[in-house]
Design a protein around this motif. Structure first.
Motif, PDB file in Angstrom:
ATOM      1  N   ASP A   6     -39.634  -4.780  12.726  1.00 58.30           N
ATOM      2  CA  ASP A   6     -38.675  -3.736  12.357  1.00 58.30           C
ATOM      3  C   ASP A   6     -37.704  -3.566  13.507  1.00 58.30           C
ATOM      4  O   ASP A   6     -37.960  -4.000  14.634  1.00 58.30           O
ATOM      5  CB  ASP A   6     -39.373  -2.411  12.030  1.00 58.30           C
ATOM      6  CG  ASP A   6     -38.503  -1.498  11.167  1.00 58.30           C
ATOM      7  OD1 ASP A   6     -37.423  -1.940  10.717  1.00 58.30           O
ATOM      8  OD2 ASP A   6     -38.888  -0.334  10.944  1.00 58.30           O
ATOM      9  N   THR A 118     -41.209  -7.920   7.122  1.00 57.87           N
ATOM     10  CA  THR A 118     -40.165  -7.142   7.764  1.00 57.87           C
ATOM     11  C   THR A 118     -39.631  -6.075   6.823  1.00 57.87           C
ATOM     12  O   THR A 118     -39.629  -6.248   5.603  1.00 57.87           O
ATOM     13  CB  THR A 118     -39.010  -8.055   8.227  1.00 57.87           C
ATOM     14  OG1 THR A 118     -38.004  -7.275   8.865  1.00 57.87           O
ATOM     15  CG2 THR A 118     -38.377  -8.785   7.058  1.00 57.87           C
ATOM     16  N   ASP A 119     -39.212  -4.987   7.409  1.00 58.67           N
ATOM     17  CA  ASP A 119     -38.615  -3.912   6.629  1.00 58.67           C
ATOM     18  C   ASP A 119     -37.203  -4.315   6.219  1.00 58.67           C
ATOM     19  O   ASP A 119     -36.428  -4.830   7.025  1.00 58.67           O
ATOM     20  CB  ASP A 119     -38.565  -2.632   7.474  1.00 58.67           C
ATOM     21  CG  ASP A 119     -37.973  -1.473   6.715  1.00 58.67           C
ATOM     22  OD1 ASP A 119     -38.427  -1.200   5.600  1.00 58.67           O
ATOM     23  OD2 ASP A 119     -37.023  -0.843   7.230  1.00 58.67           O
ATOM     24  N   GLY A 120     -36.860  -4.130   4.958  1.00 57.01           N
ATOM     25  CA  GLY A 120     -35.507  -4.429   4.504  1.00 57.01           C
ATOM     26  C   GLY A 120     -35.475  -5.513   3.452  1.00 57.01           C
ATOM     27  O   GLY A 120     -36.424  -5.681   2.676  1.00 57.01           O
ATOM     28  N   THR A 121     -34.390  -6.280   3.443  1.00 59.52           N
ATOM     29  CA  THR A 121     -34.202  -7.307   2.409  1.00 59.52           C
ATOM     30  C   THR A 121     -33.894  -8.682   2.986  1.00 59.52           C
ATOM     31  O   THR A 121     -33.630  -9.624   2.239  1.00 59.52           O
ATOM     32  CB  THR A 121     -33.071  -6.894   1.456  1.00 59.52           C
ATOM     33  OG1 THR A 121     -31.882  -6.635   2.215  1.00 59.52           O
ATOM     34  CG2 THR A 121     -33.442  -5.645   0.662  1.00 59.52           C
ATOM     35  N   PHE A 122     -33.912  -8.813   4.308  1.00 58.82           N
ATOM     36  CA  PHE A 122     -33.623 -10.087   4.951  1.00 58.82           C
ATOM     37  C   PHE A 122     -34.750 -10.441   5.915  1.00 58.82           C
ATOM     38  O   PHE A 122     -35.426  -9.558   6.444  1.00 58.82           O
ATOM     39  CB  PHE A 122     -32.292 -10.029   5.713  1.00 58.82           C
ATOM     40  CG  PHE A 122     -31.101  -9.794   4.824  1.00 58.82           C
ATOM     41  CD1 PHE A 122     -30.417 -10.857   4.260  1.00 58.82           C
ATOM     42  CD2 PHE A 122     -30.670  -8.499   4.550  1.00 58.82           C
ATOM     43  CE1 PHE A 122     -29.318 -10.639   3.437  1.00 58.82           C
ATOM     44  CE2 PHE A 122     -29.577  -8.268   3.728  1.00 58.82           C
ATOM     45  CZ  PHE A 122     -28.904  -9.344   3.167  1.00 58.82           C
ATOM     46  N   ARG A 131     -41.883 -12.387   4.646  1.00 56.26           N
ATOM     47  CA  ARG A 131     -41.247 -11.764   3.494  1.00 56.26           C
ATOM     48  C   ARG A 131     -40.612 -10.443   3.902  1.00 56.26           C
ATOM     49  O   ARG A 131     -41.061  -9.789   4.852  1.00 56.26           O
ATOM     50  CB  ARG A 131     -42.252 -11.537   2.360  1.00 56.26           C
ATOM     51  CG  ARG A 131     -43.193 -10.375   2.516  1.00 56.26           C
ATOM     52  CD  ARG A 131     -44.114 -10.263   1.303  1.00 56.26           C
ATOM     53  NE  ARG A 131     -44.842  -9.020   1.263  1.00 56.26           N
ATOM     54  CZ  ARG A 131     -46.001  -8.791   1.872  1.00 56.26           C
ATOM     55  NH1 ARG A 131     -46.557  -9.754   2.599  1.00 56.26           N
ATOM     56  NH2 ARG A 131     -46.604  -7.621   1.764  1.00 56.26           N
ATOM     57  N   ALA A 132     -39.573 -10.087   3.194  1.00 57.98           N
ATOM     58  CA  ALA A 132     -38.881  -8.823   3.423  1.00 57.98           C
ATOM     59  C   ALA A 132     -39.216  -7.855   2.304  1.00 57.98           C
ATOM     60  O   ALA A 132     -39.271  -8.252   1.136  1.00 57.98           O
ATOM     61  CB  ALA A 132     -37.375  -9.047   3.493  1.00 57.98           C
ATOM     62  N   GLU A 133     -39.422  -6.608   2.647  1.00 55.34           N
ATOM     63  CA  GLU A 133     -39.741  -5.599   1.644  1.00 55.34           C
ATOM     64  C   GLU A 133     -39.105  -4.266   2.038  1.00 55.34           C
ATOM     65  O   GLU A 133     -39.363  -3.760   3.131  1.00 55.34           O
ATOM     66  CB  GLU A 133     -41.256  -5.432   1.520  1.00 55.34           C
ATOM     67  CG  GLU A 133     -41.655  -4.515   0.388  1.00 55.34           C
ATOM     68  CD  GLU A 133     -43.159  -4.499   0.157  1.00 55.34           C
ATOM     69  OE1 GLU A 133     -43.673  -3.439  -0.230  1.00 55.34           O
ATOM     70  OE2 GLU A 133     -43.806  -5.547   0.366  1.00 55.34           O
ATOM     71  N   PRO A 134     -38.257  -3.715   1.182  1.00 53.94           N
ATOM     72  CA  PRO A 134     -37.689  -2.397   1.472  1.00 53.94           C
ATOM     73  C   PRO A 134     -38.787  -1.355   1.669  1.00 53.94           C
ATOM     74  O   PRO A 134     -39.814  -1.377   0.994  1.00 53.94           O
ATOM     75  CB  PRO A 134     -36.851  -2.093   0.226  1.00 53.94           C
ATOM     76  CG  PRO A 134     -36.517  -3.443  -0.341  1.00 53.94           C
ATOM     77  CD  PRO A 134     -37.731  -4.288  -0.075  1.00 53.94           C
ATOM     78  N   LYS A 135     -38.574  -0.479   2.620  1.00 54.67           N
ATOM     79  CA  LYS A 135     -39.501   0.606   2.942  1.00 54.67           C
ATOM     80  C   LYS A 135     -40.849   0.090   3.459  1.00 54.67           C
ATOM     81  O   LYS A 135     -41.851   0.806   3.399  1.00 54.67           O
ATOM     82  CB  LYS A 135     -39.729   1.513   1.732  1.00 54.67           C
ATOM     83  CG  LYS A 135     -38.461   2.076   1.113  1.00 54.67           C
ATOM     84  CD  LYS A 135     -37.692   2.951   2.084  1.00 54.67           C
ATOM     85  CE  LYS A 135     -36.457   3.558   1.441  1.00 54.67           C
ATOM     86  NZ  LYS A 135     -35.658   4.357   2.399  1.00 54.67           N
TER      87      LYS A 135
END
Length: 200
Positions: A6, A118-122, A131-135
């Motif tokens: 993050d 990781t937090d987010g979309t990238f 992998r990216a994941e919001p929240k």
């Protein structure tokens, strides 16, 4: 093993963006963790101390000049890559940390078992599946831990900048676009750590 990523500092008008990368051991006291924005400063500092004592961690820092050069999204992803490289350097170099002594292994034979979130979309450019994941910073303890060490590190940096440029009030707003920060920039012009590609 899962590496949580993050960042702190995407929104400010000044200063660096800082990322954390953290691998938590199975016995980590996850009850002390949360999204760094939801913790008081006192709790963040206490959690940071435990993370640095018990977990594997790394920090990546990208300064305001690089942010202006490559944009804040790319700078955030670069900070995450640098955070993992810092983590890897710290623990590859400690030969005493082996599988028999706990989860602290980043040796070549163990790297294939590493994944990241990781937090987010990238996702950052790291040598394993991520992998990216919001929240994600509200769901996954390793990402919460990364958000905490990134936030604490960046706040410390901004406090040092406040000593160098006290007229800009960085100790109070940490470079975020508060009305007071925007006003002083309009009055005095940008500080030496201003992100010139950002509007203020």
């Amino acid at each position: 093993m899962t590496v949580g990523f993050d960042e702190a500092g995407r929104g400010p008008l000044a200063g660096p963006v800082v990322a954390g990368a953290v691998i938590l051991p199975p016995d980590f006291p996850i009850e002390i963790l949360n999204d760094s924005k939801k913790l008081s400063e006192k709790k963040r500092l206490a959690a940071e101390a435990v993370i640095k004592e018990k977990a594997m961690w790394g920090i990546g820092i990208v300064d305001h000049k690089k942010i202006d050069e490559i944009n804040i999204l790319q700078a955030s992803l670069l900070a995450m890559k640098l955070a993992y490289e810092d983590l890897k350097r710290r623990y590859d170099s400690v030969t005493a940390l082996r599988q028999t002594q706990g989860p602290y292994v980043i040796a070549s034979e163990a790297r294939q078992s590493i994944t990241g979130i990781t937090d987010g979309t990238f996702i950052p450019d790291v040598p394993f599946e991520c992998r990216a994941e919001p929240k994600a910073d509200a769901k996954y303890p390793c990402v919460m831990a990364a958000s905490i060490i990134a936030k604490v590190c960046r706040d410390r940096i901004m406090l040092e900048y406040d000593k160098m440029y006290p007229e800009y009030g960085y100790a109070g707003h940490k470079g975020y676009p508060t009305p007071a920060h925007k006003k002083i920039c309009r009055q005095l012009g940008p500080s030496p750590i201003q992100r010139l590609s950002f509007k203020y």
